[in-house]
Write a protein that holds these residues in place. Structure first.
Motif, mmCIF file in Angstrom:
data_model
loop_
_atom_site.group_PDB
_atom_site.id
_atom_site.type_symbol
_atom_site.label_atom_id
_atom_site.label_comp_id
_atom_site.label_asym_id
_atom_site.label_seq_id
_atom_site.Cartn_x
_atom_site.Cartn_y
_atom_site.Cartn_z
ATOM 1 N N PHE A 96 0.854 -1.825 -0.042
ATOM 2 C CA PHE A 96 0.263 -0.306 -0.002
ATOM 3 C C PHE A 96 1.294 1.095 -0.138
ATOM 4 O O PHE A 96 0.576 2.225 -0.761
ATOM 5 N N ILE A 97 2.055 1.248 1.070
ATOM 6 C CA ILE A 97 2.739 2.689 0.856
ATOM 7 C C ILE A 97 3.201 3.441 -0.539
ATOM 8 O O ILE A 97 3.176 4.260 -1.285
ATOM 9 N N GLY A 98 3.847 2.386 -1.078
ATOM 10 C CA GLY A 98 4.781 2.153 -2.385
ATOM 11 C C GLY A 98 2.973 2.410 -3.201
ATOM 12 O O GLY A 98 3.544 3.277 -4.260
ATOM 13 N N CYS A 99 2.755 1.543 -3.323
ATOM 14 C CA CYS A 99 1.006 1.792 -4.523
ATOM 15 C C CYS A 99 0.607 4.248 -3.913
ATOM 16 O O CYS A 99 0.040 4.494 -4.841
ATOM 17 N N GLU A 100 0.449 4.397 -2.632
ATOM 18 C CA GLU A 100 0.183 5.384 -2.521
ATOM 19 C C GLU A 100 1.413 6.393 -2.816
ATOM 20 O O GLU A 100 0.518 7.456 -3.155
ATOM 21 N N ALA A 101 1.920 5.763 -2.887
ATOM 22 C CA ALA A 101 3.359 7.016 -3.463
ATOM 23 C C ALA A 101 3.847 7.833 -4.443
ATOM 24 O O ALA A 101 3.608 8.576 -4.529
ATOM 25 N N ALA A 102 3.083 6.577 -5.232
ATOM 26 C CA ALA A 102 3.634 6.770 -6.773
ATOM 27 C C ALA A 102 3.030 7.512 -7.046
ATOM 28 O O ALA A 102 2.142 7.938 -7.858
ATOM 29 N N ALA A 103 1.479 7.287 -6.740
ATOM 30 C CA ALA A 103 0.268 7.833 -6.464
ATOM 31 C C ALA A 103 0.622 9.436 -6.584
ATOM 32 O O ALA A 103 0.105 10.202 -7.453
#
Ligand code: FAD
Length: 391
Positions: free
Chosen positions: A160-167
């Motif tokens: 989730f942190i990777g997806c959130e930060a990428a977005a």
């Protein structure tokens, strides 16, 4: 009584509550304890130099530069409750002597609550130290500053942190590639269909998703993948998982399992007067009837309330269904689950969202929703009551 012992400052108080860690678990434990006990001194010892803050915005609003206002409470809040915030790293616990040692100081306790959280796992490839990490406010500040003049970024890891930060980086106008070994984000944890919906959320936020690859090296200005592709970029973020910070507990001889401190439903460890809560704890959930490991904000708060109350002589136990919210771009995804496996899953698309249901042994064990709050709430009830899914 304050004295000197072998060159160390000795803080002895026959009755003192000491909390290690200023995340949501530690702060809520101190608050709950103070609510039930207005006399006993309370200290939070924390390695983080900042006033306690919310972590969820670090990969979202804070990273996008939309807010700096993430403190959990103003400084006066702690003073008003006579909760001492001490910025120091605890080096050792001596459960026999009821003392913790931090930076040459000894803090005596009658009750000790360990809320040490998790730390990012370093990226284990050549040049991995070049990658940013994202856990503390200082990390987020560095990443935000670094992204302000970056044109391109690679985010490694599709949790989730990777997806959130990428977005969030994509929203800042950075050209972002999210790379991960999974064909779609978190298919091993949430199933391929739910993973595909998460991939679409990442892509609709403006980031590119490249699955089925591993990073071989982080070079100056580029990331090398194991499929022979090299991606040029100005910035690399490693969001490749966290490890609970159970070292203090292990060294002190507390029972641990899978790098977490083993506690009962009252958050008591195997050692008298020592509690563990939040990400670092592996706690019995009485509704589940088993040990449940969670890394969610609200569950850390709940653990803290239980430990603080129990340390103050109240009766409390962990019985809630764990869950969290995450925001990827404009979409908020909500999850309730025991999180320790399922044997069947069914995904239903809605007009502007989805619901993924998870069952094990014929009863509900999880629900993941996007724009389907009724299902999120119904899922919690079904999981709690161990009911079948009837959708
Ligand atoms: C970027 C980011 C975004 C997130 N977004 C979400 C979200 O949207 N929803 C959600 O549910 N969860 C989210 N999480 C997860 C959530 O923040 C964690 O589950 C939660 O913070 C765990 O709380 P904790 O109190 O157990 O530990 P932490 O918040 O990790 O706090 C641990 C504390 O212990 C201190 N500490 C550790 N060792 C020592 C020591 N030896 N001496 C003194 N102090 C020590 C640390 O400095 C820190 O203050 C996110 C996490 C991150 C990093």
């Amino acid at each position: 009584m304050i004295g000197l012992l072998r060159g160390m400052r000795l803080f002895v108080n026959n009755s003192a509550m000491v909390v290690v860690g200023s995340g949501p678990a530690g702060v809520s434990a101190a608050e709950a304890f103070r609510r039930h006990d207005s006399d006993t001194p309370v200290s939070i010892l924390t390695a983080d130099p900042a006033l306690p803050y919310a972590r969820p915005p670090l990969s979202k609003e804070f990273l996008r530069g939309e807010t700096d206002d993430i403190a959990l409470h103003p400084a006066e809040w702690y003073a008003e409750r006579r909760i001492d915030l001490v910025h120091t790293r605890v080096e050792r616990i001596d459960p026999g002597g009821h003392v913790v040692i931090a930076d040459g100081q000894r803090f005596a306790y009658s009750s000790l609550i360990l809320a040490c959280g998790s730390a990012p796992v370093p990226l284990p490839v050549p040049g991995g130290e070049r990658a940013y990490q994202l856990r503390a406010l200082a990390d987020a500040q560095r990443l935000r500053d670094g992204s302000s003049d970056a044109d391109s970024a690679v985010v490694i890891g599709a949790g989730f942190i990777g997806c959130e930060a990428a977005a969030s980086l994509a929203r800042r106008g950075v050209s972002v590639t999210l790379v991960a070994p999974n064909a779609v984000p978190q298919d091993n944890r949430l199933g391929a269909e739910a993973g595909e919906r998460l991939r679409r959320l990442v892509v609709s936020s403006g980031a590119r998703y490249v699955g089925g690859v591993a990073v071989e090296a982080v070079d100056e200005g580029s990331v090398r993948l194991d499929n022979g592709v090299t991606i040029n970029c100005d910035l690399v973020l490693a969001a490749t998982g966290v490890r609970p910070q159970s070292g203090l507990a292990e060294d002190a001889g507390l029972n641990t399992a899978d790098s977490r401190v083993v506690v009962d439903a009252n958050m008591r460890t195997s050692v008298p007067d020592v509690f563990a809560i939040g990400d670092v704890a592996s706690a019995i959930n009485t509704t589940a009837g088993r040990r449940i490991n969670v890394e969610h904000w609200q569950d850390a708060v709940d653990h803290g309330e239980i430990a603080g109350a129990v340390a103050a002589g109240q009766d409390a136990k962990w019985d809630g269904v764990p869950g969290f919210w995450t925001t990827i771009g404009d979409a908020t995804v909500k999850y309730h689950a025991w999180g320790d496996g399922y044997d069947s899953t069914r995904l239903i698309d809605h007009q502007d969202g989805f619901t993924a249901w998870y069952e094990r042994g014929g009863t509900a064990v999880g629900v993941l929703t996007c724009n389907a709050d009724d299902n999120y709430e119904r899922g919690e009830t079904l999981i709690k009551n161990k009911r079948r899914l009837s959708t």
